[in-house]
Design an enzyme around this catalytic site. Structure first.
Site, mmCIF file in Angstrom:
data_model
loop_
_atom_site.group_PDB
_atom_site.id
_atom_site.type_symbol
_atom_site.label_atom_id
_atom_site.label_comp_id
_atom_site.label_asym_id
_atom_site.label_seq_id
_atom_site.Cartn_x
_atom_site.Cartn_y
_atom_site.Cartn_z
ATOM 1 N N ASN A 154 0.796 -1.220 0.000
ATOM 2 C CA ASN A 154 0.000 0.000 0.000
ATOM 3 C C ASN A 154 0.831 1.272 0.000
ATOM 4 O O ASN A 154 0.340 2.332 -0.353
ATOM 5 C CB ASN A 154 -0.968 0.007 1.193
ATOM 6 C CG ASN A 154 -0.313 -0.386 2.484
ATOM 7 O OD1 ASN A 154 0.274 -1.451 2.609
ATOM 8 N ND2 ASN A 154 -0.389 0.490 3.466
ATOM 9 N N GLN A 182 -4.906 -3.675 -2.162
ATOM 10 C CA GLN A 182 -4.415 -2.690 -3.134
ATOM 11 C C GLN A 182 -4.385 -3.247 -4.557
ATOM 12 O O GLN A 182 -4.220 -2.497 -5.514
ATOM 13 C CB GLN A 182 -2.999 -2.225 -2.756
ATOM 14 C CG GLN A 182 -2.923 -1.436 -1.466
ATOM 15 C CD GLN A 182 -3.548 -0.053 -1.570
ATOM 16 O OE1 GLN A 182 -3.638 0.533 -2.652
ATOM 17 N NE2 GLN A 182 -3.988 0.480 -0.442
ATOM 18 N N HIS A 204 -13.707 0.159 -0.217
ATOM 19 C CA HIS A 204 -13.472 1.603 -0.340
ATOM 20 C C HIS A 204 -12.181 1.954 -1.073
ATOM 21 O O HIS A 204 -11.938 3.112 -1.376
ATOM 22 C CB HIS A 204 -13.553 2.301 1.030
ATOM 23 C CG HIS A 204 -12.382 2.095 1.940
ATOM 24 N ND1 HIS A 204 -11.354 3.005 2.030
ATOM 25 C CD2 HIS A 204 -12.075 1.110 2.812
ATOM 26 C CE1 HIS A 204 -10.479 2.598 2.940
ATOM 27 N NE2 HIS A 204 -10.891 1.440 3.426
ATOM 28 N N THR A 240 -27.266 -9.112 10.676
ATOM 29 C CA THR A 240 -28.026 -8.730 9.489
ATOM 30 C C THR A 240 -27.091 -8.057 8.487
ATOM 31 O O THR A 240 -26.301 -7.192 8.850
ATOM 32 C CB THR A 240 -29.185 -7.787 9.889
ATOM 33 O OG1 THR A 240 -29.978 -8.486 10.846
ATOM 34 C CG2 THR A 240 -30.029 -7.412 8.687
ATOM 35 N N CYS A 327 -2.141 5.295 8.419
ATOM 36 C CA CYS A 327 -2.260 4.708 9.751
ATOM 37 C C CYS A 327 -1.087 5.103 10.627
ATOM 38 O O CYS A 327 -1.202 5.116 11.846
ATOM 39 C CB CYS A 327 -2.304 3.192 9.658
ATOM 40 S SG CYS A 327 -3.218 2.608 8.251
HETATM 41 C C1 LIG Z 1 -6.582 -0.159 3.288
HETATM 42 C C2 LIG Z 1 -5.870 -1.443 3.504
HETATM 43 C C3 LIG Z 1 -6.304 -2.377 4.470
HETATM 44 C C4 LIG Z 1 -7.438 -2.078 5.417
HETATM 45 O O1 LIG Z 1 -8.684 -2.093 4.787
HETATM 46 P P1 LIG Z 1 -9.927 -1.459 5.574
HETATM 47 O O2 LIG Z 1 -11.103 -1.791 4.714
HETATM 48 O O3 LIG Z 1 -9.668 0.011 5.662
HETATM 49 O O4 LIG Z 1 -10.005 -2.126 6.910
HETATM 50 C C5 LIG Z 1 -5.634 -3.572 4.576
HETATM 51 N N1 LIG Z 1 -4.592 -3.858 3.778
HETATM 52 C C6 LIG Z 1 -4.142 -3.002 2.849
HETATM 53 C C7 LIG Z 1 -2.987 -3.389 1.978
HETATM 54 C C8 LIG Z 1 -4.758 -1.769 2.676
HETATM 55 O O5 LIG Z 1 -4.288 -0.916 1.760
#
Ligand SMILES: *Cc1c(COP(=O)(O)O)cnc(C)c1O
Length: 408
Positions: A154, A182, A204, A240, A327
């Site tokens: 990432n 990613q 997302h 649910t 993060c």
């Molecule tokens: C964003 C990301 C996550 C976390 O995903 P979330 O849906 O935000 O919990 C895990 N691994 C990688 C490589 C990411 O880029």
């Protein structure tokens, strides 16, 4: 040049697309029924979920029964790793193999398991940010329960030889999980052809909403229940269902995987133009392999400035980017990913990650390439570190991982 607004942080999150939103909207009010209800309003939603599961499965080369909806990437990673650990510990297998530069959802889960009697091997990565399947093979032991290696990083965007690592795991009868959060939409994924036993994804990161994801679990692998309760997700994850999210995820993954070669063809030259342009600035280095990297990822360290100041200045000029990972920002430690490449703190501190989606244009690239050198010049002009480097003739060494005093 006129000010532009450029969202260059797709690795952090993306906007929900219009097409995804349109598919989701009816499921908030019109189709609000509980999928477990017996009457038509419930059953139509049950059918919509069955359909969505099949759509997600198709995009990964999986069977619908192998797709489990979750609340995102972190949850999928946790479930996959703790689930296998729990299952195989009973058979005396308490060893896990991962890498030093995984996402924290994987690393912190492994650290948690270490406190509970598991042994974890953290494979180092090459200076280019790659893992060799041979490293994985050499680390496999009689008691290895799981190998978990991310598909694409990432921060630095490097793409791992996943099919080869999968083949090694298959040969030795070890379960292979990959965090592909990613990779989805940027790399062609076929879980069967690539020998992937479990795969995490998150909506997302490819234009579905936050809080929806999935875990692919190959037929034949039975994980312990993640949430106890009702019979949702084959009884494995009760509660649910997030119906609008699930519908949105299905549409988003279809759109993201519909034409990956075209996306790569569009973004790769723009990415390379950016990399070459930014590297023209004195005392900079590209982080991560040049070839085996996501088409939308640029990660460059710019010595003599702080990443945070750079981000603030770029924001002022309309460019939203990231330094290290979202993060870890908020802490002063440089990212574990950059340190894993062998960079010293001074070099890692001035890092810039730009991550793009397919809407990126040539004009955006030109604007970024005009803005960054000006911003860097201003920041360096007020940087005590840069001043000292000039005075004492301190430069990046040959492999650009540390700073050395050059003899005049
Ligand atoms: C964003 C990301 C996550 C976390 O995903 P979330 O849906 O935000 O919990 C895990 N691994 C990688 C490589 C990411 O880029």
């Amino acid at each position: 040049m006129e000010k532009r607004y450029i969202y260059a942080d797709h690795a952090a999150t993306t906007a929900v697309s219009d097409a995804v939103l349109q598919e989701m909207l009816p499921y908030f009010q019109q189709h609000f029924g509980n999928p477990s209800s017996i009457y038509e309003k419930g059953r139509e939603n049950e059918r919509a979920i069955i359909d969505a599961r099949a759509r997600v499965a198709k995009c990964l080369g999986a069977d619908p029964k192998e797709i489990f909806f979750t609340a995102g990437g972190s949850e999928s990673d946790n479930w996959a790793i703790k689930g296998v650990a729990d299952k195989l510990a009973a058979k005396g297998k308490k060893h896990i193999i991962t890498s030093v530069f995984e996402h924290h959802a994987v690393l912190h889960t492994c650290e948690f398991l270490e406190k509970h009697g598991f042994e974890v091997t953290y494979l180092p990565v090459s200076p280019q940010g790659l893992i060799d399947p041979k490293q994985v093979e050499d680390a496999i032991r009689e008691d290895t329960a799981l190998v978990t290696i991310m598909y694409a990083n990432n921060e630095i965007g490097t793409i791992q030889p996943i099919a080869e690592i999968g083949a090694v795991c298959k040969k030795h009868g070890v379960i292979f999980h990959t965090d592909a959060v990613q990779a989805v939409g940027n790399v062609e994924i076929d879980v069967k052809a690539q020998n992937i036993d479990m795969l995490s994804l998150s909506g997302h990161k490819f234009h579905a909403p936050k809080g929806i994801g999935a875990l692919y679990i190959r037929k034949g692998i039975t994980l312990p229940n993640l949430i106890h309760g009702g019979g949702q997700e084959s009884g494995k994850r009760a509660g649910t269902e997030n119906v609008p999210g699930i519908i949105g995820l299905a549409k988003a993954i279809e759109d993201a995987t519909a034409n990956i070669p075209a996306k790569i063809a569009h973004l790769t030259p723009l990415r390379d133009k950016l990399i070459e342009g930014i590297l023209k600035i004195d005392q900079t280095r590209l982080n991560g392999d040049r070839e085996h990297r996501l088409c939308g990822n640029v990660n460059i360290s710019i010595v003599g400035i702080e990443g945070e100041s750079l981000l603030l200045m770029l924001d002022y000029f309309g460019i939203q980017a990231s330094s290290g990972s979202a993060c870890t920002s908020g802490s002063l430690d440089p990212s574990h990913v950059l340190l894993s490449l062998g960079l010293v703190h001074e070099v890692a501190h001035g890092s810039l990650r730009l991550s793009f989606g397919e809407e990126l244009t040539e004009e955006d690239v030109d604007y970024i390439l005009e803005t960054i050198p000006q911003v860097v010049e201003r920041l360096r002009a007020m940087s005590p570190m840069w001043e000292r480097m000039q005075k004492e003739n301190i430069r990046l060494n040959a492999d650009k991982t540390r700073l050395v005093k050059e003899e005049a």
